[in-house]
Scaffold this active site. Structure first.
Site, PDB file in Angstrom:
ATOM      1  CG  ASN A  70      -0.427   0.679   2.417  1.00 53.94           C
ATOM      2  OD1 ASN A  70      -0.528   1.915   2.533  1.00 53.94           O
ATOM      3  ND2 ASN A  70       0.161  -0.080   3.337  1.00 53.94           N
ATOM      4  CG  PHE A  87      -0.867   9.197   6.922  1.00 58.23           C
ATOM      5  CD1 PHE A  87      -0.873   7.856   7.249  1.00 58.23           C
ATOM      6  CD2 PHE A  87       0.114  10.008   7.490  1.00 58.23           C
ATOM      7  CE1 PHE A  87       0.072   7.318   8.113  1.00 58.23           C
ATOM      8  CE2 PHE A  87       1.071   9.487   8.360  1.00 58.23           C
ATOM      9  CZ  PHE A  87       1.045   8.139   8.656  1.00 58.23           C
ATOM     10  CB  SER A 118       3.314   5.471   7.325  1.00 58.22           C
ATOM     11  OG  SER A 118       2.393   4.861   8.171  1.00 58.22           O
ATOM     12  CG  ASN A 162       3.004   4.696   1.720  1.00 55.01           C
ATOM     13  OD1 ASN A 162       3.844   4.349   0.897  1.00 55.01           O
ATOM     14  ND2 ASN A 162       2.295   3.833   2.426  1.00 55.01           N
ATOM     15  CB  THR A 163       3.847  10.699   5.135  1.00 53.50           C
ATOM     16  OG1 THR A 163       2.483  10.295   5.068  1.00 53.50           O
ATOM     17  CG2 THR A 163       3.931  12.196   5.436  1.00 53.50           C
ATOM     18  CE  LYS A 166       2.230   0.134  12.861  1.00 47.44           C
ATOM     19  NZ  LYS A 166       0.874  -0.042  12.359  1.00 47.44           N
ATOM     20  CG  ASN A 216       3.915   1.144   9.623  1.00 55.35           C
ATOM     21  OD1 ASN A 216       3.287   0.697   8.668  1.00 55.35           O
ATOM     22  ND2 ASN A 216       3.562   2.244  10.261  1.00 55.35           N
TER      23      ASN A 216
HETATM   24  C1  LIG Z   1      -3.741  -0.895   3.477  1.00 51.53           C
HETATM   25  C2  LIG Z   1      -2.925  -0.648   4.690  1.00 51.53           C
HETATM   26  C3  LIG Z   1      -2.994   0.584   5.314  1.00 51.53           C
HETATM   27  C4  LIG Z   1      -2.241   0.828   6.466  1.00 51.53           C
HETATM   28  N1  LIG Z   1      -2.346   2.038   7.075  1.00 51.53           N
HETATM   29  C5  LIG Z   1      -1.669   2.265   8.222  1.00 51.53           C
HETATM   30  C6  LIG Z   1      -1.802   3.498   8.922  1.00 51.53           C
HETATM   31  O1  LIG Z   1      -2.543   4.392   8.514  1.00 51.53           O
HETATM   32  N2  LIG Z   1      -1.075   3.660  10.054  1.00 51.53           N
HETATM   33  C7  LIG Z   1      -0.238   2.701  10.555  1.00 51.53           C
HETATM   34  O2  LIG Z   1       0.378   2.894  11.609  1.00 51.53           O
HETATM   35  N3  LIG Z   1      -0.121   1.502   9.924  1.00 51.53           N
HETATM   36  C8  LIG Z   1      -0.804   1.273   8.779  1.00 51.53           C
HETATM   37  N4  LIG Z   1      -0.679   0.059   8.153  1.00 51.53           N
HETATM   38  C9  LIG Z   1       0.279  -0.939   8.676  1.00 51.53           C
HETATM   39  C10 LIG Z   1      -0.400  -1.990   9.559  1.00 51.53           C
HETATM   40  O3  LIG Z   1      -0.975  -1.405  10.696  1.00 51.53           O
HETATM   41  C11 LIG Z   1       0.621  -3.065   9.991  1.00 51.53           C
HETATM   42  O4  LIG Z   1       1.616  -2.451  10.788  1.00 51.53           O
HETATM   43  C12 LIG Z   1       1.296  -3.762   8.810  1.00 51.53           C
HETATM   44  O5  LIG Z   1       0.395  -3.948   7.755  1.00 51.53           O
HETATM   45  C13 LIG Z   1       1.896  -5.125   9.192  1.00 51.53           C
HETATM   46  O6  LIG Z   1       0.892  -6.005   9.647  1.00 51.53           O
HETATM   47  P1  LIG Z   1       0.224  -7.132   8.687  1.00 51.53           P
HETATM   48  O7  LIG Z   1       1.354  -7.857   8.009  1.00 51.53           O
HETATM   49  O8  LIG Z   1      -0.581  -7.990   9.605  1.00 51.53           O
HETATM   50  O9  LIG Z   1      -0.638  -6.380   7.720  1.00 51.53           O
HETATM   51  C14 LIG Z   1      -1.408  -0.191   6.993  1.00 51.53           C
HETATM   52  C15 LIG Z   1      -1.360  -1.439   6.360  1.00 51.53           C
HETATM   53  C16 LIG Z   1      -2.103  -1.677   5.223  1.00 51.53           C
HETATM   54  C17 LIG Z   1      -2.024  -3.030   4.563  1.00 51.53           C
END
Ligand SMILES: Cc1cc2nc3c(=O)[nH]c(=O)nc-3n(C[C@H](O)[C@H](O)[C@H](O)COP(=O)(O)O)c2cc1C
Length: 350
Positions: free
Chosen positions: A109, A113, A171, A173-174, A211, A240
């Protein structure tokens, strides 16, 4: 046979972001039945004065706007995390920005934000009855140069409306966000946010968590833990998404820019968790996240030092039925290994 066995294949015919939007709408309208409850006292723990009935939480990013926290809790999660929320609403990056890597059980992704902003999210949280544990994950607006001001604003707006706060500086992406993990900037940021938290809610309320990314050097990890201890924050979430692209990826979308999550993140995020847990040495609790899709993986995070776990990407492939499966599996494994409560298993691999 669970609901996901029927609707999963249909959902997977849509593009990933459309499917996500539809899922949020369905939860909002009450169209998705609640999960059959699963309770086992072996899974319960008290952290930061909060009673977690089980250790499995929904990670940030699914319910970015705090639209469905209670629906998430009724899917069997022990807690849920909304956000990331930025002070001003923002559209995020151009679409497409969310990709399924089906063959790798992964997701990429670069949402950036996209969210409704603090005012709207605060209103939604105020309207809740506040049953169940809901954390609020804070971010900064893309065009804001004073990052501290944004995290302070988020803290003031949401500290009184959520059970814990997360400073998300990880993250990918910022632009520039992850540089806030740098020692000096991080110390300044966390001090400002802690004092805003202390002014907003009485002591002991709204524990503050940091985080972090999985892509950290050994020096970064040592510095971050030192700052966390020195500033007196209450916990960390590890980790993350990653900007790395393992050689093993096979799916067509593997070259897309953004953060990779799901199965290929499990090993890397678990290793960082273990290293950070060693340095933290029990001073505060850790939440382990990254690539969890079954009870064995959740158990490994716990044994590597996590008091709680979170997941997101695995839900894309396994549906919400996974939550119960993981909790049931965890309870069985803890009993098999002679533990009386989950708290006895935390960090046994360290
Ligand atoms: C589509 C998407 C959007 C995410 N948006 C955020 C976010 O806004 N803030 C954040 O701290 N983590 C965000 N994450 C990261 C997740 O909270 C998590 O840390 C990461 O995906 C690893 O866990 P997983 O392998 O179980 O998905 C996002 C993940 C995905 C897939």
């Amino acid at each position: 046979m669970g609901l996901y066995s029927f609707v999963g294949p249909i959902i997977h015919m849509m593009d990933a972001e459309t499917a996500h939007g539809l899922a949020i709408k369905a939860f909002k309208c009450g169209l998705i039945p609640k999960a059959k409850p699963f309770h086992d006292p072996i899974l319960s723990s008290n952290l930061w004065g909060l009673n977690f009935s089980n250790p499995v939480g929904l990670a940030a990013g699914f319910d970015k706007n705090g639209e469905v926290p209670d629906a998430m809790l009724s899917q069997g999660f022990g807690f849920t995390e909304i956000g990331s929320v930025t002070p001003q609403p923002q559209a995020g990056n151009p679409k497409p920005r969310l990709f399924r890597l089906r063959d790798d059980k992964a997701v990429i992704n670069r949402m950036g934000f996209n969210n409704d902003g603090l005012d709207v999210v605060a209103q939604r949280l105020s309207a809740r009855n506040r049953n169940g544990i809901v954390g609020a994950n804070l971010g900064k607006n893309k065009t804001q140069e004073d990052a501290t001001a944004d995290y302070v604003a988020g803290t003031k707006a949401l500290a009184g409306l959520s059970d814990y706060l997360v400073v998300n500086v990880s993250s990918p992406n910022t632009p520039g966000l992850r540089a806030l993990q740098n020692k000096d900037q991080l110390a300044e940021l966390l001090r400002a946010v802690l004092s805003a938290r202390n002014e907003t809610v009485e002591k002991g309320k709204a524990p503050l968590l940091l985080k972090v990314a999985p892509d950290l050097s050994d020096e970064d990890k040592t510095d971050i833990v030192a700052v966390a201890i020195e500033t007196g924050i209450d916990g960390m979430i590890v980790s993350n998404t990653t900007i790395e692209r393992p050689e093993s990826l096979r799916s067509a979308h593997k070259g897309e820019g953004g953060g990779l999550s799901g199965q290929p993140l499990f090993q890397a995020s678990s290793k960082v968790l273990k290293e950070i847990a060693k340095e933290v040495d029990g001073r505060f609790p850790l939440i382990g996240v990254g690539g969890i899709s079954n009870a064995d993986q959740a158990y490994e995070k716990i044994k590597n030092g996590a008091s709680l776990v979170q997941l997101y990407s695995a839900l894309v492939y396994g549906g919400f039925e996974l939550v119960r499966e993981i909790n049931e599996g965890l309870a069985g494994r803890l009993k098999r290994d002679g533990f009386k409560n989950i708290s006895e298993a935390i960090g046994v691999n360290l």
